[in-house]
Scaffold this motif. Structure first.
Motif, PDB file in Angstrom:
ATOM      1  N   ALA A 899      10.811  14.907  56.920  1.00 13.60           N
ATOM      2  CA  ALA A 899      11.155  16.322  56.848  1.00 13.60           C
ATOM      3  C   ALA A 899       9.901  17.156  57.041  1.00 13.60           C
ATOM      4  O   ALA A 899       8.833  16.831  56.504  1.00 13.60           O
ATOM      5  CB  ALA A 899      11.787  16.639  55.497  1.00 13.60           C
ATOM      6  N   VAL A 900      10.014  18.214  57.826  1.00 16.56           N
ATOM      7  CA  VAL A 900       8.899  19.141  58.042  1.00 16.56           C
ATOM      8  C   VAL A 900       9.203  20.390  57.227  1.00 16.56           C
ATOM      9  O   VAL A 900      10.088  21.174  57.587  1.00 16.56           O
ATOM     10  CB  VAL A 900       8.726  19.471  59.532  1.00 16.56           C
ATOM     11  CG1 VAL A 900       7.560  20.421  59.712  1.00 16.56           C
ATOM     12  CG2 VAL A 900       8.526  18.191  60.340  1.00 16.56           C
ATOM     13  N   LEU A 901       8.498  20.551  56.136  1.00 22.18           N
ATOM     14  CA  LEU A 901       8.761  21.651  55.208  1.00 22.18           C
ATOM     15  C   LEU A 901       7.864  22.829  55.543  1.00 22.18           C
ATOM     16  O   LEU A 901       6.632  22.699  55.553  1.00 22.18           O
ATOM     17  CB  LEU A 901       8.508  21.187  53.768  1.00 22.18           C
ATOM     18  CG  LEU A 901       8.701  22.239  52.670  1.00 22.18           C
ATOM     19  CD1 LEU A 901      10.143  22.714  52.626  1.00 22.18           C
ATOM     20  CD2 LEU A 901       8.278  21.680  51.314  1.00 22.18           C
ATOM     21  N   ALA A 902       8.467  23.972  55.816  1.00 23.79           N
ATOM     22  CA  ALA A 902       7.711  25.181  56.142  1.00 23.79           C
ATOM     23  C   ALA A 902       8.534  26.382  55.699  1.00 23.79           C
ATOM     24  O   ALA A 902       9.454  26.799  56.393  1.00 23.79           O
ATOM     25  CB  ALA A 902       7.409  25.246  57.639  1.00 23.79           C
ATOM     26  N   ASP A 903       8.217  26.916  54.530  1.00 23.31           N
ATOM     27  CA  ASP A 903       8.976  28.060  54.017  1.00 23.31           C
ATOM     28  C   ASP A 903       8.756  29.316  54.840  1.00 23.31           C
ATOM     29  O   ASP A 903       9.618  30.189  54.898  1.00 23.31           O
ATOM     30  CB  ASP A 903       8.578  28.336  52.559  1.00 23.31           C
ATOM     31  CG  ASP A 903       9.267  27.395  51.584  1.00 23.31           C
ATOM     32  OD1 ASP A 903       9.975  26.483  52.041  1.00 23.31           O
ATOM     33  OD2 ASP A 903       9.078  27.565  50.368  1.00 23.31           O
ATOM     34  N   GLY A 904       7.580  29.440  55.444  1.00 23.75           N
ATOM     35  CA  GLY A 904       7.272  30.642  56.203  1.00 23.75           C
ATOM     36  C   GLY A 904       7.992  30.682  57.537  1.00 23.75           C
ATOM     37  O   GLY A 904       7.967  29.705  58.297  1.00 23.75           O
ATOM     38  N   PHE A 905       8.624  31.816  57.837  1.00 25.94           N
ATOM     39  CA  PHE A 905       9.329  31.930  59.110  1.00 25.94           C
ATOM     40  C   PHE A 905       8.362  31.796  60.278  1.00 25.94           C
ATOM     41  O   PHE A 905       8.682  31.157  61.297  1.00 25.94           O
ATOM     42  CB  PHE A 905      10.069  33.269  59.190  1.00 25.94           C
ATOM     43  CG  PHE A 905      10.745  33.489  60.508  1.00 25.94           C
ATOM     44  CD1 PHE A 905      11.874  32.758  60.849  1.00 25.94           C
ATOM     45  CD2 PHE A 905      10.251  34.407  61.421  1.00 25.94           C
ATOM     46  CE1 PHE A 905      12.511  32.945  62.077  1.00 25.94           C
ATOM     47  CE2 PHE A 905      10.870  34.608  62.642  1.00 25.94           C
ATOM     48  CZ  PHE A 905      12.001  33.879  62.968  1.00 25.94           C
ATOM     49  N   SER A 906       7.170  32.357  60.167  1.00 25.59           N
ATOM     50  CA  SER A 906       6.204  32.234  61.263  1.00 25.59           C
ATOM     51  C   SER A 906       5.777  30.786  61.437  1.00 25.59           C
ATOM     52  O   SER A 906       5.553  30.332  62.568  1.00 25.59           O
ATOM     53  CB  SER A 906       4.991  33.134  61.012  1.00 25.59           C
ATOM     54  OG  SER A 906       4.317  32.765  59.839  1.00 25.59           O
ATOM     55  N   CYS A 907       5.661  30.030  60.343  1.00 28.66           N
ATOM     56  CA  CYS A 907       5.298  28.615  60.440  1.00 28.66           C
ATOM     57  C   CYS A 907       6.385  27.844  61.177  1.00 28.66           C
ATOM     58  O   CYS A 907       6.103  27.014  62.057  1.00 28.66           O
ATOM     59  CB  CYS A 907       5.084  28.008  59.057  1.00 28.66           C
ATOM     60  SG  CYS A 907       3.860  28.855  58.039  1.00 28.66           S
ATOM     61  N   ARG A 908       7.645  28.094  60.822  1.00 25.93           N
ATOM     62  CA  ARG A 908       8.748  27.410  61.502  1.00 25.93           C
ATOM     63  C   ARG A 908       8.819  27.812  62.975  1.00 25.93           C
ATOM     64  O   ARG A 908       9.145  26.991  63.844  1.00 25.93           O
ATOM     65  CB  ARG A 908      10.078  27.711  60.796  1.00 25.93           C
ATOM     66  CG  ARG A 908      10.128  27.220  59.359  1.00 25.93           C
ATOM     67  CD  ARG A 908      11.549  27.158  58.811  1.00 25.93           C
ATOM     68  NE  ARG A 908      12.229  28.442  58.783  1.00 25.93           N
ATOM     69  CZ  ARG A 908      12.138  29.334  57.805  1.00 25.93           C
ATOM     70  NH1 ARG A 908      11.347  29.087  56.759  1.00 25.93           N
ATOM     71  NH2 ARG A 908      12.808  30.474  57.848  1.00 25.93           N
ATOM     72  N   THR A 909       8.514  29.070  63.263  1.00 25.38           N
ATOM     73  CA  THR A 909       8.517  29.534  64.646  1.00 25.38           C
ATOM     74  C   THR A 909       7.434  28.835  65.457  1.00 25.38           C
ATOM     75  O   THR A 909       7.671  28.409  66.598  1.00 25.38           O
ATOM     76  CB  THR A 909       8.311  31.057  64.691  1.00 25.38           C
ATOM     77  OG1 THR A 909       9.351  31.704  63.956  1.00 25.38           O
ATOM     78  CG2 THR A 909       8.305  31.567  66.124  1.00 25.38           C
ATOM     79  N   GLN A 910       6.252  28.704  64.887  1.00 22.37           N
ATOM     80  CA  GLN A 910       5.152  28.016  65.576  1.00 22.37           C
ATOM     81  C   GLN A 910       5.507  26.551  65.832  1.00 22.37           C
ATOM     82  O   GLN A 910       5.262  26.023  66.918  1.00 22.37           O
ATOM     83  CB  GLN A 910       3.878  28.109  64.742  1.00 22.37           C
ATOM     84  CG  GLN A 910       2.643  27.449  65.350  1.00 22.37           C
ATOM     85  CD  GLN A 910       1.930  28.303  66.365  1.00 22.37           C
ATOM     86  OE1 GLN A 910       2.564  28.921  67.229  1.00 22.37           O
ATOM     87  NE2 GLN A 910       0.613  28.351  66.275  1.00 22.37           N
ATOM     88  N   ILE A 911       6.093  25.907  64.836  1.00 18.58           N
ATOM     89  CA  ILE A 911       6.479  24.498  64.987  1.00 18.58           C
ATOM     90  C   ILE A 911       7.494  24.343  66.123  1.00 18.58           C
ATOM     91  O   ILE A 911       7.368  23.450  66.977  1.00 18.58           O
ATOM     92  CB  ILE A 911       7.045  23.965  63.657  1.00 18.58           C
ATOM     93  CG1 ILE A 911       5.921  23.848  62.617  1.00 18.58           C
ATOM     94  CG2 ILE A 911       7.727  22.611  63.852  1.00 18.58           C
ATOM     95  CD1 ILE A 911       6.416  23.647  61.195  1.00 18.58           C
ATOM     96  N   ALA A 912       8.479  25.206  66.142  1.00 19.03           N
ATOM     97  CA  ALA A 912       9.510  25.121  67.181  1.00 19.03           C
ATOM     98  C   ALA A 912       8.951  25.442  68.561  1.00 19.03           C
ATOM     99  O   ALA A 912       9.397  24.869  69.574  1.00 19.03           O
ATOM    100  CB  ALA A 912      10.655  26.075  66.847  1.00 19.03           C
ATOM    101  N   ASP A 913       7.974  26.339  68.618  1.00 17.44           N
ATOM    102  CA  ASP A 913       7.434  26.781  69.904  1.00 17.44           C
ATOM    103  C   ASP A 913       6.486  25.747  70.514  1.00 17.44           C
ATOM    104  O   ASP A 913       6.401  25.622  71.732  1.00 17.44           O
ATOM    105  CB  ASP A 913       6.698  28.113  69.720  1.00 17.44           C
ATOM    106  CG  ASP A 913       6.622  28.916  71.004  1.00 17.44           C
ATOM    107  OD1 ASP A 913       7.497  28.730  71.881  1.00 17.44           O
ATOM    108  OD2 ASP A 913       5.680  29.720  71.138  1.00 17.44           O
TER     109      ASP A 913
END
Length: 931
Positions: A899-913
């Motif tokens: 699991a990749v845990l990232a509460d921050g929306f910007s963190c999740r956006t960077q991961i997806a990008d």
């Protein structure tokens, strides 16, 4: 053509390619970790010994001084100068060779001590001296100061760990030591002055002030290498060093001894030396108290009874023998604790390390300064010296946090000399005159004990003028003659050791005016003074270290570019120069300031990771606010800085809005980098979903619905509701849309931010007054309620909401009888949001995951997107480079089921990008495993 341009042209013509004359570079190199500021004419970053020799030759020809600089962590002011600064940390920073057979390493002067340790570790070796700045200080700087550290009793000083040096003297002579043997005139000088050298030099191990002439005695073998160690770049410039390496003992034990006060600890230290400790460090309750206040009660493990403590380490290869010595040491205190577990020992040592870092604020809560931070006396005299020194401080109305290498007789302390106040002030007179009066009195006191002005930091600009209080006229004359042999033109580091600058000249703080008018932020902990806030930076340079392995964040942009201007310290120096108005003369809109701040991600890592508590994100917001108030702003301030407004409009027709974002070229018009994939607006907002559902019974809790959760990631909000209801809560939301104004804050639109945030806090205040917890779902927005709101709105308005605001993990762990759903066997790669780390701390999240049974790998550093930063044109490459420090390598190594845990929306956006992985919020991780 001016002198700087003429020298720069000649340097480039002769092949020294990396020469910088711009005002930004000059301003960020204007200070080191000392009290002093001396803007250089220019900075060069040599790539070879030939570059160094060329620079010295041309500086002599142009009559421009030259100062060598490593990491700029000198607290005595010996890494700054008015001419050419040679910065070795950029290019000449390699370990050239490690020889396990001879236990030596060949290094360039700009190599960081920690990098040398990493290179030596595969051979089972290490470099002995370990100063507290080991994560960023360079070997060249350590040699220049003859640095020591806490384990000098076991490993010796830097001078004791040198096998050879290559250097260029001030007269251009190439030195290859010990093969070269040194100048013949130097040998003649020594033979003519044997009595002075034998009686005044080398009297005890920490006598570091002045030149170490004892190494030149015939019985010492005329050791010129030993002389150059501690000469502070005034005789020659190092180009290469061969250092001795040692093996670590197999076993260590830490003995903590309690005493009534710090002087009693000083009295006891000498008797412990018979047990051959590798370290004997002293602290007292003043440091322990400040660590508890700043780091929390959990940062201080149980200590023996007392108000002062000695930390004594014994080591060896025989575990039984080490245990016996530890037992004998333990009998020497009023109460004692013996620790053999490395983890427990590390936690105890951290008190000493954290306290030393936090000493930039005195017990009185005032700025505390270097200048008299490094005195030493023969160890047998330490207890008496400490008592007299306490009286001296009291007599001058000063306080500080004392600690030090008590086994060596060395005391470290920063003092709250009120440099920002004029000497004639009725309340606590200060200024340069107060500093001079104290330094002269302190030097007289230490000399009376047969001590040294410096025990390892060097004399620099802080103490060189005081050397006649410690040495005879004959010894002072010897210093001048030694200088003349190596550097007859006084090219190298003038004003240090020989013909010194006054101790109260070139001071940084008094040169700056207070800045209190028309500020947008309160600067509550700095008396409302922006100048005092930016002068929190004392230059210790932790922002130049890679702190990510231990969960740190600061400073992601420096790690990406390795440019001083992109470090927290470099930015602080540019702001300090702006405040004093000399090297940077354009005020808030100065190009130098904006260049230094451009790559600041506003991650707030410095607010928690820097021991001085500097908050560069806040300062950047203030600069942008002041620069653009009443003026046309950059395009991204409107497009990204007002994102909540556009999101609210898009929520009416989300499909159309998403189609618009996909129109080629349109995002670029809004200032967005064309390589970015913008996140899509959700087809249904979280608030819309919440209103059409039936509430569950339970204890009330108010969800703070931020823009990112509402419009882009409602799935995280829905999961939060599910987890809270399962925990016995009844979540509710505010009637009206609320916003924390984060995007306005980060773009410096602080007048608008105050209005928006003020309305939000007023409505949330109703729940806070009723004792209803407020749960933030987006970490950056939660951090605004906990921190930024206090600066923008004041404590009276914002403190009630700040006190009641919780992260999801905090609230769940406060809930009686709550247990997390089982996560046994699940690997979690966690990327904490930077603001979460800096403001709330991620410890409760880590605890929750541990209790759930997850195998957690916590990443340090920043994801690199950092809100609008990584989306803007001009920032993409740095954004990706920051992600490459920890996040991207960890995701490549993670298993497919992790699991990749990232509460921050910007963190999740960077991961997806940037990857094929998807990050999840803590609430989603828990909700998916609820029964």
């Amino acid at each position: 053509m001016d002198r700087a341009a003429a020298l720069a042209n000649d340097l480039r013509r002769r092949g020294v390619a990396d020469v910088l004359t711009d005002s930004t570079t000059r301003s960020v190199h204007s200070s080191d970790a000392s009290l002093y500021r001396v803007p250089p004419l220019l900075v060069a970053r040599p790539r070879s010994a030939e570059d160094v020799a060329t620079a010295i030759e041309l500086c002599a020809r142009h009559e421009i001084p030259l100062t060598a600089r490593g990491a700029g962590t000198s607290v005595a002011g010996n890494a700054i100068g008015p001419g050419l600064v040679l910065d070795f940390s950029r290019h000449m920073n390699r370990v050239l060779h490690v020889d396990a057979g001879t236990r030596t390493a060949v290094v360039q002067p700009g190599v960081v001590q920690a990098a040398l340790q990493r290179a030596a570790a595969p051979y089972g070796l290490r470099f002995g001296p370990d100063p507290s700045t080991h994560t960023r200080c360079t070997i060249g700087g350590m040699i220049g100061n003859n640095a020591c550290g806490s384990r000098t009793l076991g490993y010796g000083r830097t001078s004791d760990n040198l096998a050879g040096l290559k250097a260029v003297a001030g007269d251009g002579t190439a030195l290859d030591l010990p093969a070269h043997g040194g100048p013949a005139a130097l040998r003649d000088l020594v033979l003519a002055n044997l009595a002075t050298i034998r009686t005044e030099f080398g009297r005890f191990g920490r006598q570091m002030s002045g030149y170490a002439l004892e190494h030149l005695l015939p019985e010492r073998g005329f050791d010129v290498t030993g002389l150059l160690a501690g000469s502070e770049g005034t005789l020659a410039v190092l180009t290469e060093a061969t250092v001795k390496l040692v093996t670590d003992p197999a076993h260590r034990a830490l003995v903590v001894l309690g005493y009534a006060d710090i002087a009693a600890a000083g009295d006891a230290a000498p008797a412990l030396l018979e047990h051959r400790p590798t370290a004997c460090e002293g602290i007292d309750a003043r440091i322990v108290d400040v660590v508890r206040r700043r780091r929390g009660p959990q940062a201080v493990p149980p200590l023996p009874r007392g108000a002062a403590w000695l930390f004594v380490e014994v080591a060896g290869d025989d575990v039984a023998e080490v245990g016996e010595r530890a037992t004998r040491v333990a009998s020497g205190g009023e109460d004692a604790l013996v620790v053999t577990d490395p983890a427990r020992a590390a936690a105890l040592w951290r008190i000493r390390e954290d306290g030393a870092g936090l000493s930039g604020r005195s017990p009185a809560g005032l700025p505390a300064h270097a200048g008299w931070e490094d005195s030493a006396v023969p160890p047998a005299m330490l207890g008496r010296y400490l008592r007299d020194f306490e009286e001296l401080m009291a007599g001058h109305g000063l306080t500080g946090l004392p600690y030090g290498h008590f086994g060596d007789g060395c005391l470290h302390i920063r003092l709250d000399v009120p440099l920002d106040r004029p000497h004639g002030a009725l309340e606590r007179p200060g200024g340069a005159k107060a500093l001079r009066e104290f330094l002269v009195a302190a030097a007289t006191l230490v000399a009376g004990y047969g001590g040294s002005l410096s025990g390892e930091h060097g004399d620099g600009r802080a103490r060189s003028e005081l050397l006649p209080l410690m040495y005879s006229e004959a010894a002072i004359d010897l210093f001048a003659q030694v200088k003349a042999i190596f550097d007859p033109g006084d090219v190298l580091n003038p004003g240090v050791l020989v013909r010194p600058r006054p101790v109260d000249a070139d001071l940084r703080v008094p040169a700056a005016r207070p800045v209190r008018e028309r500020l947008a932020l309160a600067y509550r902990h700095d008396g409302g003074d922006f100048s005092q806030a930016v002068h929190r930076c004392t230059g210790v340079g932790k922002c130049r270290a890679d702190n990510t392995a231990t969960g740190g964040v600061m400073c992601p942009s420096y790690l990406a570019t390795r440019e001083e201007k992109d470090s927290t310290r470099g930015r602080a120096r540019a702001l300090q120069e702006m405040v004093n108005g000399s090297a940077v003369a354009g005020g808030w809109r100065s190009p130098e300031v904006h260049e230094a701040l451009d790559l600041c991600l506003s991650c707030k890592g410095c607010a928690s990771d820097c021991p001085t508590g500097i908050d560069m994100a806040a300062y950047k917001s203030e600069v942008l606010h002041q620069s653009y108030r009443g003026r046309l702003r950059p395009l991204t301030h409107y497009s990204l800085g007002r994102l909540p407004l556009w999101a609210r409009l898009a929520s009416r027709l989300p499909r159309a809005a998403n189609a618009l974002l996909r129109v080629p070229g349109l995002p670029a018009i809004a200032g967005v980098d064309s390589r970015r994939t913008l996140p899509a607006f959700a087809p249904e907002t979280f608030r819309a979903w919440f209103r059409r559902r039936r509430p569950a019974p339970g204890e009330p809790v108010l969800l703070f619905v931020d823009t990112f959760t509402d419009h882009f990631a409602p799935e995280a909000g829905r999961a939060t509701v599910k987890v809270l209801e399962a925990a016995g809560y009844r979540p509710r939301i505010s009637e009206r849309r609320q916003c924390c104004a984060l995007t306005w804050i980060s773009t410096g639109q602080l007048d608008a931010a105050r209005k928006i945030l003020g309305r939000t806090v007023a409505e949330l205040g109703e729940a806070a007054a009723q004792g209803v917890p407020i749960v933030g779902m987006e970490p950056s927005c939660t951090a605004v309620l906990r921190s930024d709101a206090l600066e923008l709105l004041g404590e009276e308005a914002a403190a009630p909401v700040a006190r009641m605001t919780r992260t999801l993990a905090e609230l769940l762990l406060e809930t009686p009888d709550w247990r997390p759903p089982p996560l046994h066997g699940l690997e979690v790669v966690a990327q904490p949001h930077c603001h979460h780390h800096a403001v709330m701390g991620w410890e409760q999240d880590a605890r929750l995951l541990r209790e759930a049974g997850a195998d957690v790998r916590r990443l340090g550093g920043c994801c690199g997107l950092a809100g609008n930063f990584g989306v803007e044109k001009g920032h993409y490459d740095v954004s990706v480079a920051v992600a490459g420090q920890q996040l991207l390598p960890a995701l490549r190594q993670a298993g497919a089921e992790s699991a990749v845990l990232a509460d921050g929306f910007s963190c999740r956006t960077q991961i997806a990008d940037l990857t094929s992985r998807q990050g999840v919020h803590l609430a989603q991780l828990l909700a998916d495993r609820l029964p």
